[in-house]
Each structure stands twice: as C-alpha cells, then as structure tokens.
Write a protein that holds these residues in place. Sequence first.
Motif, mmCIF file in Angstrom:
data_model
loop_
_atom_site.group_PDB
_atom_site.id
_atom_site.type_symbol
_atom_site.label_atom_id
_atom_site.label_comp_id
_atom_site.label_asym_id
_atom_site.label_seq_id
_atom_site.Cartn_x
_atom_site.Cartn_y
_atom_site.Cartn_z
ATOM 1 N N ARG A 1 35.180 28.664 29.128
ATOM 2 C CA ARG A 1 34.569 29.923 29.556
ATOM 3 C C ARG A 1 34.135 30.709 28.327
ATOM 4 N NH1 ARG A 1 34.542 32.721 34.292
ATOM 5 N NH2 ARG A 1 35.794 31.178 35.363
ATOM 6 N N CYS A 2 32.989 31.373 28.434
ATOM 7 C CA CYS A 2 32.534 32.228 27.341
ATOM 8 C C CYS A 2 33.495 33.409 27.216
ATOM 9 C CB CYS A 2 31.115 32.736 27.597
ATOM 10 S SG CYS A 2 30.619 34.015 26.418
ATOM 11 N N THR A 3 33.982 33.634 26.005
ATOM 12 C CA THR A 3 34.964 34.710 25.798
ATOM 13 C C THR A 3 34.304 36.090 25.823
ATOM 14 O OG1 THR A 3 34.702 34.422 23.419
ATOM 15 C CG2 THR A 3 36.553 33.277 24.463
ATOM 16 N N ARG A 4 32.963 36.125 25.823
ATOM 17 C CA ARG A 4 32.277 37.427 25.849
ATOM 18 C C ARG A 4 31.765 37.771 27.249
ATOM 19 N NH1 ARG A 4 28.176 38.052 21.073
ATOM 20 N NH2 ARG A 4 30.134 37.734 19.945
ATOM 21 N N CYS A 5 30.943 36.877 27.857
ATOM 22 C CA CYS A 5 30.345 37.218 29.156
ATOM 23 C C CYS A 5 31.045 36.532 30.326
ATOM 24 C CB CYS A 5 28.854 36.882 29.171
ATOM 25 S SG CYS A 5 28.509 35.113 29.278
ATOM 26 N N GLY A 6 31.953 35.601 30.038
ATOM 27 C CA GLY A 6 32.727 34.969 31.109
ATOM 28 C C GLY A 6 32.035 33.803 31.785
ATOM 29 N N TYR B 1 29.022 27.898 21.348
ATOM 30 C CA TYR B 1 28.671 29.289 21.641
ATOM 31 C C TYR B 1 27.794 29.364 22.876
ATOM 32 C CZ TYR B 1 30.482 29.827 16.956
ATOM 33 O OH TYR B 1 31.303 29.780 15.865
ATOM 34 N N CYS B 2 27.985 30.429 23.616
ATOM 35 C CA CYS B 2 27.247 30.716 24.841
ATOM 36 C C CYS B 2 25.845 31.236 24.474
ATOM 37 C CB CYS B 2 28.050 31.764 25.595
ATOM 38 S SG CYS B 2 27.374 32.316 27.145
ATOM 39 N N THR B 3 24.950 31.309 25.475
ATOM 40 C CA THR B 3 23.624 31.888 25.228
ATOM 41 C C THR B 3 23.726 33.354 24.799
ATOM 42 O OG1 THR B 3 23.541 32.237 27.614
ATOM 43 C CG2 THR B 3 22.264 30.389 26.743
ATOM 44 N N CYS B 4 24.846 34.025 25.181
ATOM 45 C CA CYS B 4 25.039 35.421 24.783
ATOM 46 C C CYS B 4 25.601 35.529 23.368
ATOM 47 C CB CYS B 4 25.960 36.147 25.772
ATOM 48 S SG CYS B 4 27.718 35.832 25.505
ATOM 49 N N GLY B 5 25.959 34.391 22.751
ATOM 50 C CA GLY B 5 26.491 34.400 21.392
ATOM 51 C C GLY B 5 28.002 34.340 21.312
#
Length: 258
Positions: free
Chosen positions: A137-142, A162-166
Amino acid sequence: MATPLDDGAFEQAVDRLVEAMVEARHCVVLTGAGISTESGIPDFRSPGVGLWERLDPMEAMSAAAFWRDPVRFYRLAAETWLPPLWQARPNVAHRVLAELEREGLVRAVITQNIDGLHQRAGSRRVLEVHGHVRSARCTRCGRPHELPDLVARLQTGEQGPYCTCGGPIKPAVVLFGDPMPPVFEEAVAEAGRADLMVVVGSSLAVDPANSLPALAQRVVVNNLEPTWVDGRAVVRLPYRASRVWGAVRQRLMARRLL
Ligand SMILES: [Zn+2]
C-alpha cells in the motif's frame, strides 16, 4: 525412531485434543512458523535455520530499513525472504484446520505467519496479526498494489517502489519496529471469546501475539519445543503439525464428524 510407548502417548494426546475440540463451543487456533516449515518455509527466528545466518533480520525485515532505503529493502526481500513465501503450498495441517472450520469445530485462525497458506487451504476467518505478502500500500495516498506484481516490475526496472503520488509503497507485512495492525484487536477479542485455544507451531516467543493464550479459558499446545503456556495446557502435543492434524482428521472421519 518412534517406540511403541511414544506411539501410545501420541494416540492418547490426539484423543484428548479431539475431545477438547468436540466439547468446545468457541475454539480458536493460533498458528506460528512451525505449521509452515513443512510447506518449505524456513522459520525466520529459529537459530541455525539458514536465512538469519546470512542476513540480519533487523536489516532485511525492519521498518527502519524500509524507510531508510526502499529500493534496497525490496531488492533484499526479493532475493531472500519473499520467494519462499510465494512458492509454498499448504500442507495437511493447513487443510485440516480449514475443514474443521467448515464443520464448525474451529471458529477462527489467528496466525503469526505472513505466508497466506491458511486462506489458500480454504480457511475463511483468518486474522493475520503480522500481515501478509499478497499486497502493498502507498504510505502517502493509501493506494493498494499487488505485491508480486510490484516486485516483478521492480526487478525489470519498470517501476521504483514509489506510487504515482510519490509516496513509498510498503508491503502489508508487519515489519520489525512496526506497530501491531488493527486486526490484532480482533484477535484479542477472539481469544477472549475462546473456551479453547489450540496453539499450533508457535513457541510463543514473539510479543504481543504470544500473550493471546492467556485470554482463553483452556489451552492445547501442539509445538515441538516447550512454550510458556505448557503448564496450563490441558494437552501438550510435541509432534510435527502434519502428523497431529492428519491423525485428528482420521479420528473425526471415523466418528463421522468430518
Ligand atoms: Zn500514493
């Protein structure tokens, strides 16, 4: 080699385990690494068992290592501890526990394992208190990601961790240094409802999951090594899990309970 005396003790212990389970109204099973070693998964915490001789767990499976360098964390994971988990297949002990749940003889499985083998064997109510290796899971946007897909893309260099949100993408595994996940509260509630807890393949050495048997009314222990709860166990079965649960299945089939 088993002597006739050993066999007698084994048969008696299995009989008492079956009795305890048939009598119980709310039986909960707590499993650890010992149930999965027979599926080819090394017990990460056993001294002398491969992996941690070569690799420092605090390095390979710690939250600190993940946050310090996600790229290195995934590279180590893909080279060492992840593939054996994905390649493993459920063994007879996992399958019998799933059958027992279908017959109402087991209400829930609380597991310290991250291999997902209980679900793959057909268990439905599985509380994975140390997480699992199916997703990340992305730790920023979930945003959720499939963990095997993510690792495959990392290995081909198609994507970083890394997620698309960084934000860094973290596996759904409880790493050393991570807090316990919300499902642990559910495990505490299940243990409190249990009039019988059957410990399978856990030496009850890892906090705080090892405290769960204290909440159950009665305890049975199926583990090769001694555990802290042995003194109040109604039955102790220091035998391999596959041997014990194969025998449980035979007994229950003979009584037409399975
Ligand atoms: Zn994100």
